[in-house]
Design a protein around this motif. Structure first.
Motif, short mmCIF file in Angstrom:
data_model
loop_
_atom_site.label_atom_id
_atom_site.label_comp_id
_atom_site.label_asym_id
_atom_site.label_seq_id
_atom_site.Cartn_x
_atom_site.Cartn_y
_atom_site.Cartn_z
N LYS A 16 0.32 -2.32 7.26
CA LYS A 16 -0.62 -3.11 6.47
C LYS A 16 -0.26 -4.59 6.43
O LYS A 16 -1.13 -5.44 6.26
CB LYS A 16 -0.68 -2.55 5.03
N ASN A 17 1.01 -4.91 6.56
CA ASN A 17 1.47 -6.30 6.47
C ASN A 17 2.30 -6.61 7.72
O ASN A 17 3.45 -6.20 7.83
CB ASN A 17 2.30 -6.50 5.21
N THR A 19 2.91 -9.78 8.88
CA THR A 19 3.26 -11.20 8.91
C THR A 19 4.65 -11.42 9.52
O THR A 19 4.86 -12.38 10.27
CB THR A 19 3.23 -11.82 7.50
N ASP A 80 8.30 -9.04 2.92
CA ASP A 80 7.43 -8.83 4.07
C ASP A 80 8.10 -7.99 5.16
O ASP A 80 7.50 -7.73 6.20
CB ASP A 80 7.00 -10.18 4.65
N VAL A 150 5.37 -2.56 4.90
CA VAL A 150 5.96 -3.65 5.68
C VAL A 150 6.69 -3.04 6.88
O VAL A 150 6.97 -1.84 6.90
CB VAL A 150 6.97 -4.48 4.84
#
Length: 368
Positions: A16-17, A19, A80, A150
């Protein structure tokens, strides 16, 4: 998903993340990603509760405990990325050495290497899939339990750092016993470093197969070497590990970013940026703008706030983070500390650090 399938390295939840992964590959996500070395640690009361009365390495050998300890900081802070709870010294253990974690002393080898002939005591061939299976199981279980929140980072110690522990018998301020080998027994030193590199390659490839989405190599004792010794006894092995791991993963159609953290090796930034790693992690002794200039945009950077800055008031933490972000810029950058979190740190201050990274980086990106 049945309990049996739950521990298999497949059918992982969707991420989902991303970054952290995007920044590792040189992109600029919607905010600068942040995580902390030793983010699973004794600064958390829930960590101390789980660890109370348990042998450290028994904890490392329990996939369930490693999973729980890895997930604990994610319940408190919007990190993150997460890094699997384990220890770099599981590799010497897999090679046949006995290591204990003694209260007030730290890692202690019961019978360290003293002379080159002691290399014969090490396992000539390590069955990594058997000896370190508990780490792989912990990664797989955690990757499922993290539910795609993450990415999960796997890691290893680098050959020189592990060699130093194996000869010193534990921590050291001078590392004189290990460095004695480099000067008196260079051929045997290279033999040991190659043995370690071979195990590390298998270990890292196994971690990716188990579910790790990125890998970090810790050369924690780089700074005890001078530039000449680093370029002979550390850098070639760091390069070799990254190159061989990537070749092995490519054969399997896999590709994960790799991070190298050579603490205090500020003299080797240029070489590290050309050592086949996507990310160079920095300690706090390096100026962010200088690091950008010296690495020439060849790699993403990670770090490098002084961990002790987290003892400051929250407003000061925020200001320190802002200056750090301004120095590194927001593209190809992962916020982190220049070393791991310390046991006496206030969790609220760590939360302030994470929030400041997100808030300031979003503002800096918006102002472009």
């Amino acid at each position: 998903m049945s309990d049996n399938n739950f521990i298999l390295p497949k059918d992982f939840p969707e991420l989902k993340n991303d970054t952290f992964l995007r920044a590792a590959r040189g992109e600029e996500p919607e905010h600068v990603p942040v995580w902390c070395m030793r983010q699973a640690g004794r600064y958390l009361p829930e960590f101390r509760e789980i660890r109370a009365g348990k042998d450290f390495f028994d904890t490392c050998r329990s996939p369930e405990n490693c999973c729980e300890l890895t997930l604990q900081p994610l319940r408190r802070f919007p990190f993150d990325a997460s890094i699997i709870f384990s220890d770099i010294l599981v590799i010497p253990q897999a090679m046949g050495m006995e290591v204990q974690m003694l209260t007030g002393k730290g890692p202690t080898f019961t019978d360290p290497l003293k002379e080159p002939e002691d290399l014969q005591r090490l396992r000539a061939k390590v069955d990594v899939s058997k000896e370190l299976d508990y780490v792989f199981k912990a990664i797989t279980l955690t990757r499922h339990k993290i539910e795609g929140k993450v990415p999960l980072i796997g890691f290893t110690g680098a050959p020189w750092t592990l060699m130093s522990y194996m000869i010193e018998g534990g921590g050291s301020t001078t590392h004189s016993k290990a460095k004695r080998w480099l000067y008196r027994h260079p051929d045997s030193s290279h033999m040991l470093l190659k043995m370690l590199a071979d195990v590390i390659v298998e270990y890292l490839v196994g971690q990716v197969a188990a579910g790790a989405q990125a890998l970090q190599v810790f050369e924690s004792h780089a700074g005890i070497l001078g530039p000449v010794e680093f370029r002979e006894f550390s850098l070639p092995y760091l390069r070799d590990i990254a190159r061989r791991v990537k070749d092995r993963l490519k054969e399997k159609g896999q590709d994960v970013p790799m991070i190298v953290f050579a603490k205090d090796a500020h003299y080797a930034l240029e070489e590290l940026s050309e050592s086949h790693y996507e990310v160079v992690s920095l300690d706090w002794t390096i100026d962010p703008r200088s690091a950008r200039d010296r690495t020439g945009g060849k790699v993403s950077l990670q770090g490098n706030m002084d961990p002790c800055a987290l003892y400051a008031p929250k407003e000061q933490i925020s200001d320190t983070v802002r200056k750090m972000l301004e120095g590194f810029g927001t593209r190809g950058y992962i916020a982190n500390l220049g070393h791991g979190l310390y046991p006496d740190m206030d969790p609220e201050n760590i939360g302030a650090f994470v929030d400041a990274v997100h808030q300031h980086s979003k503002l800096l990106i918006k102002q472009k």
